[in-house]
Design a protein around this motif. Structure first.
Motif, PDB file in Angstrom:
ATOM      1  N   PRO A   1       1.577  -0.871  16.563  1.00  0.00           N
ATOM      2  CA  PRO A   1       2.453  -0.754  15.406  1.00  0.00           C
ATOM      3  C   PRO A   1       2.111   0.336  14.541  1.00  0.00           C
ATOM      4  CG  PRO A   1       0.834  -2.449  15.029  1.00  0.00           C
ATOM      5  CD  PRO A   1       0.852  -2.024  16.527  1.00  0.00           C
ATOM      6  N   LEU A   2       0.738   0.983  14.635  1.00  0.00           N
ATOM      7  CA  LEU A   2       0.454   1.888  13.791  1.00  0.00           C
ATOM      8  C   LEU A   2       0.824   3.430  14.349  1.00  0.00           C
ATOM      9  CD1 LEU A   2      -1.151   2.722  11.095  1.00  0.00           C
ATOM     10  CD2 LEU A   2      -3.214   2.657  12.561  1.00  0.00           C
ATOM     11  N   GLU A   3       1.234   4.024  13.682  1.00  0.00           N
ATOM     12  CA  GLU A   3       1.862   5.509  14.252  1.00  0.00           C
ATOM     13  C   GLU A   3       1.277   6.614  13.140  1.00  0.00           C
ATOM     14  OE1 GLU A   3       5.907   8.011  14.585  1.00  0.00           O
ATOM     15  OE2 GLU A   3       5.949   6.061  14.294  1.00  0.00           O
TER      16      GLU A   3
ATOM     17  N   LYS B   1       2.188   5.997   9.326  1.00  0.00           N
ATOM     18  CA  LYS B   1       3.411   5.154   9.183  1.00  0.00           C
ATOM     19  C   LYS B   1       3.251   3.612   9.937  1.00  0.00           C
ATOM     20  CE  LYS B   1       7.205   8.561   8.752  1.00  0.00           C
ATOM     21  NZ  LYS B   1       8.651   8.817   9.336  1.00  0.00           N
ATOM     22  N   ILE B   2       3.586   2.614   9.321  1.00  0.00           N
ATOM     23  CA  ILE B   2       3.632   1.209   9.863  1.00  0.00           C
ATOM     24  C   ILE B   2       4.538   0.466   9.077  1.00  0.00           C
ATOM     25  CG2 ILE B   2       1.676   0.509   8.129  1.00  0.00           C
ATOM     26  CD1 ILE B   2       0.539  -1.073  10.310  1.00  0.00           C
ATOM     27  N   ASN B   3       5.289  -0.500   9.948  1.00  0.00           N
ATOM     28  CA  ASN B   3       6.144  -1.528   9.315  1.00  0.00           C
ATOM     29  C   ASN B   3       5.692  -2.526   8.479  1.00  0.00           C
ATOM     30  OD1 ASN B   3       8.233  -3.574   9.179  1.00  0.00           O
ATOM     31  ND2 ASN B   3       9.383  -2.100  10.481  1.00  0.00           N
TER      32      ASN B   3
ATOM     33  N   THR C   1       4.536   4.723   4.207  1.00  0.00           N
ATOM     34  CA  THR C   1       4.249   6.225   4.780  1.00  0.00           C
ATOM     35  C   THR C   1       3.037   6.808   3.975  1.00  0.00           C
ATOM     36  OG1 THR C   1       6.540   6.715   5.515  1.00  0.00           O
ATOM     37  CG2 THR C   1       5.203   8.556   5.461  1.00  0.00           C
ATOM     38  N   ILE C   2       2.168   7.026   4.472  1.00  0.00           N
ATOM     39  CA  ILE C   2       0.728   7.718   3.617  1.00  0.00           C
ATOM     40  C   ILE C   2       0.374   9.136   4.182  1.00  0.00           C
ATOM     41  CG2 ILE C   2      -1.431   7.323   3.375  1.00  0.00           C
ATOM     42  CD1 ILE C   2      -1.175   4.526   3.269  1.00  0.00           C
ATOM     43  N   VAL C   3       0.835  10.045   3.393  1.00  0.00           N
ATOM     44  CA  VAL C   3       0.398  11.543   3.846  1.00  0.00           C
ATOM     45  C   VAL C   3      -0.950  11.914   3.009  1.00  0.00           C
ATOM     46  CG1 VAL C   3       1.263  13.687   3.876  1.00  0.00           C
ATOM     47  CG2 VAL C   3       2.887  11.887   4.292  1.00  0.00           C
ATOM     48  N   THR C   4      -1.937  12.275   4.026  1.00  0.00           N
ATOM     49  CA  THR C   4      -3.323  12.713   3.656  1.00  0.00           C
ATOM     50  C   THR C   4      -3.457  14.256   3.774  1.00  0.00           C
ATOM     51  OG1 THR C   4      -4.444  12.076   5.702  1.00  0.00           O
ATOM     52  CG2 THR C   4      -4.298  10.483   3.656  1.00  0.00           C
TER      53      THR C   4
ATOM     54  N   ALA D   1      -6.988   8.180   5.578  1.00  0.00           N
ATOM     55  CA  ALA D   1      -5.348   7.481   5.712  1.00  0.00           C
ATOM     56  C   ALA D   1      -5.623   6.047   6.334  1.00  0.00           C
ATOM     57  CB  ALA D   1      -4.565   8.106   6.632  1.00  0.00           C
ATOM     58  N   ILE D   2      -6.724   6.019   7.145  1.00  0.00           N
ATOM     59  CA  ILE D   2      -6.919   4.441   7.760  1.00  0.00           C
ATOM     60  C   ILE D   2      -7.705   3.898   6.601  1.00  0.00           C
ATOM     61  CG2 ILE D   2      -8.230   3.289   9.314  1.00  0.00           C
ATOM     62  CD1 ILE D   2      -6.019   4.417  10.677  1.00  0.00           C
ATOM     63  N   TYR D   3      -8.469   4.218   5.656  1.00  0.00           N
ATOM     64  CA  TYR D   3      -9.184   4.043   4.530  1.00  0.00           C
ATOM     65  C   TYR D   3      -8.298   3.346   3.652  1.00  0.00           C
ATOM     66  CZ  TYR D   3     -11.657   3.670   0.068  1.00  0.00           C
ATOM     67  OH  TYR D   3     -11.983   3.438  -1.196  1.00  0.00           O
ATOM     68  N   LEU D   4      -7.116   4.407   3.145  1.00  0.00           N
ATOM     69  CA  LEU D   4      -6.399   3.746   2.439  1.00  0.00           C
ATOM     70  C   LEU D   4      -5.324   2.316   2.670  1.00  0.00           C
ATOM     71  CD1 LEU D   4      -4.889   7.392   0.987  1.00  0.00           C
ATOM     72  CD2 LEU D   4      -6.369   5.876  -0.198  1.00  0.00           C
ATOM     73  N   LEU D   5      -5.015   2.569   4.074  1.00  0.00           N
ATOM     74  CA  LEU D   5      -4.265   1.307   4.714  1.00  0.00           C
ATOM     75  C   LEU D   5      -5.282   0.089   4.405  1.00  0.00           C
ATOM     76  CD1 LEU D   5      -1.687   0.212   5.920  1.00  0.00           C
ATOM     77  CD2 LEU D   5      -2.926   0.775   8.233  1.00  0.00           C
TER      78      LEU D   5
END
Length: 348
Positions: free
Chosen positions: A170-172, A196-198, A228-231, A244-248
């Motif tokens: 699911p993770l893109e 991006k992830i649903n 959507t997270i843009v780093t 980005a993984i840390y923010l998620l």
């Protein structure tokens, strides 16, 4: 100063000897009229003396497969047609005109005398400014692919379906690579990572889901239900990907966390209209309890239908279509007969 004068005298002497040997073949400065190979760092432990040492360090001129000359022929003129170009230009490097066997011209012509013809590749500064891709020729790319092929695995046939692939992965994370001409090989935008992830793949409760949407703000897409997270803060791509993984991870755990002030949350503080917690549903249920003695019909389905219409009206706004659906649902729930006003002609 004395050492400088000695060095100048030695260079002058060597130049005179070179000129003498060039114009008079009979003059030789080597012992036995043979060429002695020079070793910068000889192996002292395996040093030999006498005839064995002479055989090891001395090489006859006729044994060489090349000629020593003050003006050697350029390498581009000595290259065979069927040579391995990957061995000539294996990695990214600055343009060298004596190695590239191509009549390349670049730049602006000097004057009208030359017809404004671009300068040739020799002593051309313009060719040194830009990056070249002579190390990424089709044979080189094919050679690299064949080398790393043994470390790769074939893409599974079952995952070619997009829906199945999104279910298992699911993770893109999206990154970009650029080929451009500039002072550096690395493009500044190549470090940017987009995650991006649903939200349905996170398996969150309704309360946690609403809190996550509030934390995301404009990073949440309502139509696709994706975040959507843009780093781009870090200098390298790997650092931005880890960030980005840390923010998620932080957003996921913070949305599941319940703060003390969240317990006093009311209906007006909800991010969207929730029918089960609304006062409208409680009023309808109270109305049905009052009419239960005289009305034996099952109105549970009508309540759910009315709730869907009410939710759509609050979330999407008051439009003509939503108001019409609310009117029809109210008439059906209360079992009212529709009425119409017919215009009649009044005669005098």
């Amino acid at each position: 100063m004395r050492h400088f004068r000695d060095a100048v005298s030695l260079c002058t002497l060597c130049s005179k000897v070179r000129l003498l040997t060039q114009y008079d073949p009979g003059i030789s400065i080597s012992r036995g009229n043979v060429f002695r190979a020079f070793e910068p760092k000889p192996d002292r432990r395996s040093r030999q003396t006498g005839a064995q040492s002479k055989q090891k360090f001395i090489k006859n001129p006729e044994d060489r497969d090349y000629e020593l000359s003050l003006n050697p022929q350029p390498r581009e003129e000595r290259m065979p047609v069927d040579q391995d170009w990957t061995a000539v230009w294996p990695t990214a490097q600055v343009f060298r005109p004596s190695v590239v066997p191509l009549p390349i011209r670049m730049g602006k012509g000097a004057s009208v005398v030359t017809g404004f013809v671009p300068p040739s590749k020799y002593a051309n500064v313009e060719l040194l400014k830009i990056n070249n891709f002579l190390h990424l020729t089709p044979p080189a790319v094919e050679k690299h692919c064949n080398t790393i092929k043994k470390f790769m695995t074939k893409f599974p046939e079952e995952l070619k379906d997009e829906h199945l692939r999104r279910e298992h992965f699911p993770l893109e994370i999206t990154t970009s690579d650029f080929c451009f001409s500039g002072p550096a090989v690395r493009h500044p935008d190549s470090r940017i990572c987009t995650l991006k992830i649903n939200l349905t793949d996170l398996n969150l409760e309704e309360r946690a889901r609403n809190k996550l949407i509030l934390l995301l703000e404009d990073r949440y897409d309502v139509e696709n239900d994706t975040m959507t997270i843009v780093t781009d803060r870090c200098p390298t791509r790997k650092q931005n990907r880890d960030y980005a993984i840390y923010l998620l991870t932080v957003l996921y755990h913070e949305s599941n966390r319940v703060q003390p002030f969240e317990e006093s949350k009311s209906e007006h503080d909800d991010e969207k209209f929730i029918w089960d917690r609304s006062k409208a549903k409680a009023a309808l249920e109270e109305y049905l309890e009052i009419c239960k003695e005289t009305d034996e019909r099952d109105s549970s389905s009508n309540i759910e239908k009315f709730g869907c219409v009410m939710t759509k009206l609050v979330d999407e706004g008051e439009t003509q279509e939503n108001l019409e659906e609310l009117k029809n649902a109210s008439i059906e729930f209360l079992e009212l007969k529709p009425f119409s006003i017919e215009a009649k002609e009044i005669s005098n």
